[in-house]
Design a protein around this motif. Sequence first.
Motif, PDB file in Angstrom:
ATOM      1  N   ALA A 184       0.835  -1.201   0.000  1.00 51.15           N
ATOM      2  CA  ALA A 184       0.000   0.000   0.000  1.00 51.15           C
ATOM      3  C   ALA A 184       0.867   1.246   0.000  1.00 51.15           C
ATOM      4  O   ALA A 184       2.053   1.203   0.362  1.00 51.15           O
ATOM      5  CB  ALA A 184      -0.911  -0.014   1.227  1.00 51.15           C
ATOM      6  N   PRO A 185       0.318   2.400  -0.383  1.00 49.72           N
ATOM      7  CA  PRO A 185       1.083   3.646  -0.361  1.00 49.72           C
ATOM      8  C   PRO A 185       1.677   3.916   1.018  1.00 49.72           C
ATOM      9  O   PRO A 185       1.019   3.732   2.037  1.00 49.72           O
ATOM     10  CB  PRO A 185       0.034   4.704  -0.727  1.00 49.72           C
ATOM     11  CG  PRO A 185      -0.949   3.962  -1.582  1.00 49.72           C
ATOM     12  CD  PRO A 185      -1.030   2.587  -0.977  1.00 49.72           C
ATOM     13  N   ASP A 186       2.936   4.329   1.024  1.00 44.24           N
ATOM     14  CA  ASP A 186       3.634   4.560   2.291  1.00 44.24           C
ATOM     15  C   ASP A 186       4.816   5.492   2.045  1.00 44.24           C
ATOM     16  O   ASP A 186       5.333   5.579   0.918  1.00 44.24           O
ATOM     17  CB  ASP A 186       4.136   3.230   2.862  1.00 44.24           C
ATOM     18  CG  ASP A 186       4.530   3.333   4.329  1.00 44.24           C
ATOM     19  OD1 ASP A 186       4.278   4.395   4.944  1.00 44.24           O
ATOM     20  OD2 ASP A 186       5.103   2.365   4.851  1.00 44.24           O
ATOM     21  N   CYS A 187       5.237   6.192   3.098  1.00 45.73           N
ATOM     22  CA  CYS A 187       6.457   7.012   3.036  1.00 45.73           C
ATOM     23  C   CYS A 187       7.628   6.130   3.432  1.00 45.73           C
ATOM     24  O   CYS A 187       7.672   5.610   4.547  1.00 45.73           O
ATOM     25  CB  CYS A 187       6.347   8.217   3.972  1.00 45.73           C
ATOM     26  SG  CYS A 187       7.827   9.259   3.987  1.00 45.73           S
ATOM     27  N   LEU A 188       8.589   5.953   2.528  1.00 46.57           N
ATOM     28  CA  LEU A 188       9.711   5.053   2.775  1.00 46.57           C
ATOM     29  C   LEU A 188      10.952   5.782   3.276  1.00 46.57           C
ATOM     30  O   LEU A 188      11.686   5.249   4.100  1.00 46.57           O
ATOM     31  CB  LEU A 188      10.051   4.282   1.490  1.00 46.57           C
ATOM     32  CG  LEU A 188       8.915   3.445   0.895  1.00 46.57           C
ATOM     33  CD1 LEU A 188       9.403   2.715  -0.346  1.00 46.57           C
ATOM     34  CD2 LEU A 188       8.357   2.462   1.922  1.00 46.57           C
TER      35      LEU A 188
END
Length: 344
Positions: A184-188
């Motif tokens: 899922a969309p995430d800040c890496l």
Amino acid sequence: MKGSVIALDHFDGKEAAALMIDGQLDDIVVALPDGGVAPETIFRGKMGRPVKGLGGAFVDLPDGQRGFLRQTKGLRPGDPVLVQVAGLAEQGKAIPLTTRLLFKSRYAIVTPDAPGLNISRQIVDDDLRAALADLAQSAMAGAPDRMGLILRSACAEADDHAITEDIAQMRELAEQVLADGAGAPDCLVAAAGPHMAAWRDWPMPDTLDDAAGSFQRHNVIEAVEALLGAHVPLSGGAHMQVEVTSAFVTIDVNTGPDTSPAAGLKANIAAARELPRQLRLRGLGGQVMIDFAPCAKKDRQVLEQSLRAAFRRDGRDTVLAGWTPLGNYELTRKRDRVALRACL
């Protein structure tokens, strides 16, 4: 005060860093307002449908945010995609994104999709370049074929251990992110904060002051207050006014009390030399329209040379477009930071 000073402090509770050269503010970085997304942040996003006429597609990001990506070849709606914030979004617009990831530190930049080992052109010593090339080759041994490396100019003053450690950290981070492309969309990877950015991007100073109150001690607050106004004094009593509209930045150059025949050219050259610093410190970009003081058309070539030299030293992405039919000068400049007034 002669020499260079890096002051690390806070403005209104926001982390900030300032670079002073010979008592003059040369650069300043302030943390973004709450909710802002800084350039260089790396996300895992989810592709949306291509948008006809815009040459790209929207990308779903975490926390309900949306970005816009132009490099969509081979990507389908619903695919997860690794993207990096490429610039600052204007209010109400999508965050500009790129799939060309960069992992940047003080000495090294790892480039996953740009193979090759490169050394900053500012390092000119042939023996040093050869030694750095050998070091880079060793540090990147076994890396994926498409993973490249750039050694930055700061390597000229660093020891081999520090450079090797920096490369290893950036390479490890890059490999971790590339292996985390599904989900899922995430800040890496969050963008560097002002204090980290100062260590990473500014030359080693004569003095580093990271104690509370450093901005007051080195007159940073006074310099910032001057930047919040439109008036910019120049040599010889001349001045320029820097105003921001919703469409572009306007610069008006005035000769002041000088009435000599060369007054216009002198004021214009002084403005050209000061302009990159003012745009950098104020965090201004996009289209810039300059109304220079009246001067003979034959003097335009001298003024253009001054502009080119000033922006070449500045090192930011700037396009000098030239003169308009009404006699104004236009340029465009990449928006690489939030306007100082918006941060403060």
